[in-house]
Design an enzyme around this catalytic site. Sequence first.
Site, PDB file in Angstrom:
ATOM      1  N   ASN A   4       0.869  -1.180   0.000  1.00 32.79           N
ATOM      2  CA  ASN A   4       0.000   0.000   0.000  1.00 32.79           C
ATOM      3  C   ASN A   4       0.902   1.224   0.000  1.00 32.79           C
ATOM      4  OD1 ASN A   4      -1.772   2.047   0.474  1.00 32.79           O
ATOM      5  ND2 ASN A   4      -2.431   1.342   2.502  1.00 32.79           N
ATOM      6  N   TRP A   5       0.961   1.872  -1.144  1.00 34.13           N
ATOM      7  CA  TRP A   5       1.885   3.000  -1.291  1.00 34.13           C
ATOM      8  C   TRP A   5       1.331   4.274  -0.674  1.00 34.13           C
ATOM      9  CZ3 TRP A   5       4.032   2.508  -7.045  1.00 34.13           C
ATOM     10  CH2 TRP A   5       4.631   1.255  -7.176  1.00 34.13           C
ATOM     11  N   LYS A   6       0.075   4.262  -0.264  1.00 39.45           N
ATOM     12  CA  LYS A   6      -0.572   5.432   0.357  1.00 39.45           C
ATOM     13  C   LYS A   6      -0.354   6.667  -0.531  1.00 39.45           C
ATOM     14  CE  LYS A   6      -0.229   3.185   4.800  1.00 39.45           C
ATOM     15  NZ  LYS A   6      -0.092   3.277   6.250  1.00 39.45           N
ATOM     16  N   HIS A  90      -9.424   1.022   4.917  1.00 39.92           N
ATOM     17  CA  HIS A  90      -8.174   1.228   5.656  1.00 39.92           C
ATOM     18  C   HIS A  90      -8.444   2.164   6.838  1.00 39.92           C
ATOM     19  CE1 HIS A  90      -4.104   2.429   6.642  1.00 39.92           C
ATOM     20  NE2 HIS A  90      -3.687   1.372   5.971  1.00 39.92           N
ATOM     21  N   GLU A  92      -6.858   4.565   7.946  1.00 41.23           N
ATOM     22  CA  GLU A  92      -6.651   5.985   7.639  1.00 41.23           C
ATOM     23  C   GLU A  92      -7.874   6.566   6.949  1.00 41.23           C
ATOM     24  OE1 GLU A  92      -2.942   5.407   5.617  1.00 41.23           O
ATOM     25  OE2 GLU A  92      -2.007   4.872   7.530  1.00 41.23           O
ATOM     26  N   GLU A 162      -5.034  -4.978  10.616  1.00 40.58           N
ATOM     27  CA  GLU A 162      -4.063  -3.907  10.784  1.00 40.58           C
ATOM     28  C   GLU A 162      -4.365  -3.151  12.076  1.00 40.58           C
ATOM     29  OE1 GLU A 162      -2.180  -2.748   6.711  1.00 40.58           O
ATOM     30  OE2 GLU A 162      -3.774  -1.368   7.219  1.00 40.58           O
ATOM     31  N   GLY A 168       2.759   2.329  10.832  1.00 42.82           N
ATOM     32  CA  GLY A 168       3.707   3.431  10.690  1.00 42.82           C
ATOM     33  C   GLY A 168       4.416   3.807  11.975  1.00 42.82           C
ATOM     34  N   SER A 208       3.728  -2.014  10.357  1.00 46.08           N
ATOM     35  CA  SER A 208       5.178  -2.027  10.587  1.00 46.08           C
ATOM     36  C   SER A 208       5.839  -3.347  10.198  1.00 46.08           C
ATOM     37  CB  SER A 208       5.492  -1.671  12.059  1.00 46.08           C
ATOM     38  OG  SER A 208       5.068  -0.352  12.338  1.00 46.08           O
ATOM     39  N   GLY A 229       3.021  -1.124   4.271  1.00 40.46           N
ATOM     40  CA  GLY A 229       3.016   0.302   3.943  1.00 40.46           C
ATOM     41  C   GLY A 229       4.419   0.792   3.647  1.00 40.46           C
ATOM     42  N   GLY A 230       5.053   1.414   4.643  1.00 41.04           N
ATOM     43  CA  GLY A 230       6.354   2.061   4.446  1.00 41.04           C
ATOM     44  C   GLY A 230       7.397   1.199   3.748  1.00 41.04           C
TER      45      GLY A 230
HETATM   46  P1  13P Z   1       3.189   0.433   7.646  1.00 43.83           P
HETATM   47  O1  13P Z   1       3.713  -0.839   7.039  1.00 43.83           O
HETATM   48  O2  13P Z   1       3.898   1.654   7.161  1.00 43.83           O
HETATM   49  O3  13P Z   1       3.096   0.340   9.151  1.00 43.83           O
HETATM   50  O4  13P Z   1       1.684   0.608   7.114  1.00 43.83           O
HETATM   51  C1  13P Z   1       0.805  -0.459   7.222  1.00 43.83           C
HETATM   52  C2  13P Z   1      -0.413  -0.131   6.451  1.00 43.83           C
HETATM   53  O5  13P Z   1      -1.184   0.732   6.837  1.00 43.83           O
HETATM   54  C3  13P Z   1      -0.653  -0.871   5.211  1.00 43.83           C
HETATM   55  O6  13P Z   1      -1.928  -0.640   4.739  1.00 43.83           O
END
Ligand code: 13P
Length: 250
Positions: A4-6, A90, A92, A162, A168, A208, A229-230
């Site tokens: 997930n590149w957000k 998600h 977020e 999640e 994050g 994470s 994510g990251g």
């Molecule tokens: P991180 O891997 O950056 O913690 O993000 C997880 C995430 O929200 C994937 O959708």
Amino acid sequence: MAGNWKMHKTVGEAVALAAALRERLDGAEGADVVLCPPFTALAAAGQALAGSRLALGAQDVHWEPQGAFTGAISAPMLLDLGCRYVIIGHSERRQYFGETDTTVARKVQAALGAGLAPIVCVGESWEQRQAGQTESLVRGQVAAALDGLDADQVAGLAIAYEPIWAIGTGRSATGKDAGEVAALIRETAGLMTAPTAAARLRVLYGGSVTPDNIAEFMEEPEIDGALVGGASLKADSFAAIVQAALAVKA
Ligand code: 13P
């Protein structure tokens, strides 16, 4: 294994990352690898992946196929760009954009109706975990998202656990805790449809995830993959995560 590149990557950056991942992962048999760039980079990233084993996914979708919904993107539009997957609900989106269990369910139905595979996100906040509410909250989120779906539809879903406090933060859940929640996600899905459908449902962990900790999650029998994510923003780290996951499940 989904990245997930957000809200990261311009078109040029997205194409470069997609091409680098294609080079590293096109031979990674045994894993379904999904890249989820921002909407603006979907078309170009899709072209960079064309003909490869890597699939394209979006980060959100509207529940209507078309209409006066300024700024929104529909499932047929995503399909038109070559998307096969879409992340829905998600945390977020729930936290910053007013997503609710009701809108999540509508989006899941719209995505499935159009032929997209939803990756539905569930998970608790730190306060909810401390208050012992994880199980009831996650069961409720899963029940809402799966409401009205038949067994085949549930079998085609991915549900990502999640925990919000792990996203994050560099503070991931333990494999054991994530495995327990994954089990109750599958159990809830089974109670709502059929155990055979729940067995085919893919349960992911997200929060994470790194090349160093992915094995701990993949060793859990109820966890099928990860939503990253990251660490999905760099070709080396995402490729290392996929390879490490494959090594555990092989
Ligand atoms: P991180 O891997 O950056 O913690 O993000 C997880 C995430 O929200 C994937 O959708």
